[in-house]
Design an enzyme around this catalytic site. Structure first.
Site, PDB file in Angstrom:
ATOM      1  N   LYS A  15       0.834  -1.214   0.000  1.00  0.00           N
ATOM      2  CA  LYS A  15       0.000   0.000   0.000  1.00  0.00           C
ATOM      3  C   LYS A  15       0.871   1.268   0.000  1.00  0.00           C
ATOM      4  O   LYS A  15       2.095   1.191   0.248  1.00  0.00           O
ATOM      5  CB  LYS A  15      -0.919  -0.046   1.228  1.00  0.00           C
ATOM      6  CG  LYS A  15      -1.905  -1.242   1.193  1.00  0.00           C
ATOM      7  CD  LYS A  15      -2.922  -1.143   2.313  1.00  0.00           C
ATOM      8  CE  LYS A  15      -3.892  -2.298   2.300  1.00  0.00           C
ATOM      9  NZ  LYS A  15      -4.961  -2.161   3.308  1.00  0.00           N
ATOM     10  N   PHE A  61     -15.507   3.734   7.499  1.00  0.00           N
ATOM     11  CA  PHE A  61     -14.143   4.133   7.127  1.00  0.00           C
ATOM     12  C   PHE A  61     -13.912   4.135   5.615  1.00  0.00           C
ATOM     13  O   PHE A  61     -12.811   4.449   5.147  1.00  0.00           O
ATOM     14  CB  PHE A  61     -13.103   3.227   7.821  1.00  0.00           C
ATOM     15  CG  PHE A  61     -13.213   1.757   7.493  1.00  0.00           C
ATOM     16  CD1 PHE A  61     -12.723   1.244   6.295  1.00  0.00           C
ATOM     17  CD2 PHE A  61     -13.789   0.867   8.396  1.00  0.00           C
ATOM     18  CE1 PHE A  61     -12.804  -0.110   5.999  1.00  0.00           C
ATOM     19  CE2 PHE A  61     -13.875  -0.492   8.114  1.00  0.00           C
ATOM     20  CZ  PHE A  61     -13.391  -0.978   6.899  1.00  0.00           C
ATOM     21  N   ARG A  89      -2.032 -14.400   4.192  1.00  0.00           N
ATOM     22  CA  ARG A  89      -2.770 -13.731   5.278  1.00  0.00           C
ATOM     23  C   ARG A  89      -2.032 -13.933   6.614  1.00  0.00           C
ATOM     24  O   ARG A  89      -1.934 -13.016   7.415  1.00  0.00           O
ATOM     25  CB  ARG A  89      -4.213 -14.271   5.401  1.00  0.00           C
ATOM     26  CG  ARG A  89      -5.155 -13.941   4.258  1.00  0.00           C
ATOM     27  CD  ARG A  89      -5.635 -12.519   4.185  1.00  0.00           C
ATOM     28  NE  ARG A  89      -6.221 -11.978   5.379  1.00  0.00           N
ATOM     29  CZ  ARG A  89      -6.948 -10.860   5.414  1.00  0.00           C
ATOM     30  NH1 ARG A  89      -7.201 -10.181   4.285  1.00  0.00           N
ATOM     31  NH2 ARG A  89      -7.417 -10.383   6.538  1.00  0.00           N
ATOM     32  N   THR A  95      -5.343  -7.085  10.662  1.00  0.00           N
ATOM     33  CA  THR A  95      -5.659  -5.851   9.923  1.00  0.00           C
ATOM     34  C   THR A  95      -5.142  -4.615  10.668  1.00  0.00           C
ATOM     35  O   THR A  95      -4.591  -3.692  10.060  1.00  0.00           O
ATOM     36  CB  THR A  95      -7.199  -5.729   9.752  1.00  0.00           C
ATOM     37  OG1 THR A  95      -7.672  -6.901   9.099  1.00  0.00           O
ATOM     38  CG2 THR A  95      -7.582  -4.498   8.956  1.00  0.00           C
ATOM     39  N   ARG A 109       2.596  -6.517   8.727  1.00  0.00           N
ATOM     40  CA  ARG A 109       1.873  -5.347   9.238  1.00  0.00           C
ATOM     41  C   ARG A 109       2.471  -4.868  10.563  1.00  0.00           C
ATOM     42  O   ARG A 109       2.496  -3.668  10.844  1.00  0.00           O
ATOM     43  CB  ARG A 109       0.386  -5.668   9.366  1.00  0.00           C
ATOM     44  CG  ARG A 109      -0.314  -5.589   7.999  1.00  0.00           C
ATOM     45  CD  ARG A 109      -1.689  -6.179   8.019  1.00  0.00           C
ATOM     46  NE  ARG A 109      -2.469  -5.793   6.840  1.00  0.00           N
ATOM     47  CZ  ARG A 109      -3.641  -6.322   6.519  1.00  0.00           C
ATOM     48  NH1 ARG A 109      -4.180  -7.268   7.287  1.00  0.00           N
ATOM     49  NH2 ARG A 109      -4.278  -5.916   5.448  1.00  0.00           N
ATOM     50  N   ASN A 119      -1.871   0.003   6.963  1.00  0.00           N
ATOM     51  CA  ASN A 119      -1.358  -1.287   7.433  1.00  0.00           C
ATOM     52  C   ASN A 119      -0.453  -1.982   6.414  1.00  0.00           C
ATOM     53  O   ASN A 119      -0.341  -3.201   6.388  1.00  0.00           O
ATOM     54  CB  ASN A 119      -2.511  -2.185   7.888  1.00  0.00           C
ATOM     55  CG  ASN A 119      -3.554  -2.365   6.794  1.00  0.00           C
ATOM     56  OD1 ASN A 119      -3.348  -1.912   5.671  1.00  0.00           O
ATOM     57  ND2 ASN A 119      -4.647  -3.031   7.112  1.00  0.00           N
ATOM     58  N   HIS A 122      -1.957  -5.592   1.544  1.00  0.00           N
ATOM     59  CA  HIS A 122      -3.273  -6.224   1.357  1.00  0.00           C
ATOM     60  C   HIS A 122      -3.060  -7.696   1.025  1.00  0.00           C
ATOM     61  O   HIS A 122      -2.060  -8.069   0.427  1.00  0.00           O
ATOM     62  CB  HIS A 122      -4.010  -5.551   0.183  1.00  0.00           C
ATOM     63  CG  HIS A 122      -5.199  -6.325  -0.304  1.00  0.00           C
ATOM     64  ND1 HIS A 122      -6.439  -6.227   0.283  1.00  0.00           N
ATOM     65  CD2 HIS A 122      -5.327  -7.252  -1.295  1.00  0.00           C
ATOM     66  CE1 HIS A 122      -7.288  -7.040  -0.342  1.00  0.00           C
ATOM     67  NE2 HIS A 122      -6.636  -7.665  -1.307  1.00  0.00           N
TER      68      HIS A 122
HETATM   69  P1  GDP Z   1      -7.945  -6.760   5.533  1.00  0.00           P
HETATM   70  O1  GDP Z   1      -8.615  -7.838   4.735  1.00  0.00           O
HETATM   71  O2  GDP Z   1      -7.147  -7.304   6.672  1.00  0.00           O
HETATM   72  O3  GDP Z   1      -7.152  -5.808   4.682  1.00  0.00           O
HETATM   73  O4  GDP Z   1      -9.100  -5.893   6.247  1.00  0.00           O
HETATM   74  P2  GDP Z   1     -10.569  -5.492   5.733  1.00  0.00           P
HETATM   75  O5  GDP Z   1     -10.918  -6.220   4.483  1.00  0.00           O
HETATM   76  O6  GDP Z   1     -11.476  -5.628   6.895  1.00  0.00           O
HETATM   77  O7  GDP Z   1     -10.411  -3.935   5.427  1.00  0.00           O
HETATM   78  C1  GDP Z   1      -9.815  -3.459   4.233  1.00  0.00           C
HETATM   79  C2  GDP Z   1      -8.888  -2.327   4.570  1.00  0.00           C
HETATM   80  O8  GDP Z   1      -9.644  -1.247   5.109  1.00  0.00           O
HETATM   81  C3  GDP Z   1      -7.860  -2.622   5.655  1.00  0.00           C
HETATM   82  O9  GDP Z   1      -6.722  -3.292   5.194  1.00  0.00           O
HETATM   83  C4  GDP Z   1      -7.529  -1.236   6.169  1.00  0.00           C
HETATM   84  O10 GDP Z   1      -6.632  -0.553   5.305  1.00  0.00           O
HETATM   85  C5  GDP Z   1      -8.898  -0.552   6.108  1.00  0.00           C
HETATM   86  N1  GDP Z   1      -9.618  -0.684   7.404  1.00  0.00           N
HETATM   87  C6  GDP Z   1     -10.112  -1.811   7.977  1.00  0.00           C
HETATM   88  N2  GDP Z   1     -10.700  -1.551   9.144  1.00  0.00           N
HETATM   89  C7  GDP Z   1     -10.589  -0.206   9.320  1.00  0.00           C
HETATM   90  C8  GDP Z   1     -11.032   0.712  10.342  1.00  0.00           C
HETATM   91  O11 GDP Z   1     -11.626   0.314  11.331  1.00  0.00           O
HETATM   92  N3  GDP Z   1     -10.727   2.026  10.155  1.00  0.00           N
HETATM   93  C9  GDP Z   1     -10.062   2.486   9.061  1.00  0.00           C
HETATM   94  N4  GDP Z   1      -9.812   3.802   8.955  1.00  0.00           N
HETATM   95  N5  GDP Z   1      -9.634   1.676   8.094  1.00  0.00           N
HETATM   96  C10 GDP Z   1      -9.900   0.337   8.211  1.00  0.00           C
HETATM   97 MG    MG Z   2     -10.137  -7.796   3.313  1.00  0.00          MG
END
Ligand code: GDP
Ligand code: MG
Length: 206
Positions: A15, A61, A89, A95, A109, A119, A122
């Site tokens: 990212k 978000f 993963r 995350t 991360r 973070n 992805h």
């Molecule tokens: P991932 O699969 O671990 O990347 O997590 P998710 O699919 O739940 O979320 C996608 C992306 O959104 C994450 O990698 C973060 O960059 C962002 N994100 C997730 N949760 C939050 C949150 O609670 N707040 C904010 N600002 N960004 C978030």
């Molecule tokens: Mg995801």
């Protein structure tokens, strides 16, 4: 009999907050045994980020995530390995980078991320999403199981070995000076998959 290994593909993104560590992260990817099948540096527009993260469009978000992901260039990689999706993963960690530091201190991360949004990386979360995400960035990439184990042997036995065997037999008879070029020429001239061009074919007798 060979045991078939389940080689999977997944999509990894470095990212905008971690592209300055791209080489370091790629190094870790390779050392963990992933193959990088495709790689691109891209700078996505907010619209493209919204489409990529459309599953999250109802989240509070979402606007902030879109702004972050379109804020600079990213590195997108199609990775392959046995159980690539869960393997990647596990390697990236939670995350939320702060939780990752507490729970998986060696994860990517934990090392390169800042918080729950910035973070560093992805990783696809399922086979279906991996396929969708790989197509999003590499639309010409063919998503199909990579032939390995018995299926690779069958493929080679049926499609290649008979021709290669003939070529090598002839090569040993002729013992040319430059066997590699000779072999390449022989294979091109005797390619069974090339349509046969023969002037006698299609000649209509008067
Ligand atoms: P991932 O699969 O671990 O990347 O997590 P998710 O699919 O739940 O979320 C996608 C992306 O959104 C994450 O990698 C973060 O960059 C962002 N994100 C997730 N949760 C939050 C949150 O609670 N707040 C904010 N600002 N960004 C978030
Ligand atoms: Mg995801």
């Amino acid at each position: 009999m060979d045991k078939d290994i389940h080689v999977q593909r997944t999509l990894a993104i470095i990212k905008p907050d971690a592209v300055n560590k791209a080489e370091e992260i790629e190094d870790q990817v390779l050392r963990a045994g992933f193959s990088i099948l495709n790689k691109r540096w891209v700078h996505l527009s907010p619209e493209q980020c919204s489409e990529f993260y459309s599953d999250h469009s109802s989240k509070i978000f979402f606007p902030s995530l879109v702004a972050f992901m379109s804020s600079g260039p990213i590195v997108v990689m199609e990775l392959a390995k046995e159980n690539a999706i869960s393997s990647w993963r596990n390697m990236i960690g939670n995350t939320n980078s702060e939780k990752a530091r507490a729970e998986q201190p060696d994860s990517i991360r934990a090392k390169y991320g800042r918080d729950e949004q910035c973070n560093a990386v992805h990783g696809s979360d399922s086979e279906l999403n991996a396929e969708r995400e790989i197509r999003f960035f590499f639309s010409r990439s063919v998503i199909e199981p990579i032939p390995i184990g018995q299926s690779a042997k069958d493929y080679l036995e049926n499609k290649l070995n008979p021709t290669v065997l003939k070529a090598l037999t002839q090569l040993c008879k002729e013992k040319p000076q430059d066997p590699v070029t000779w072999l390449a020429d022989w294979l091109l001239a005797n390619n069974p998959y090339k349509p046969l061009v023969n002037s006698k074919v299609n000649v209509i007798e008067a």
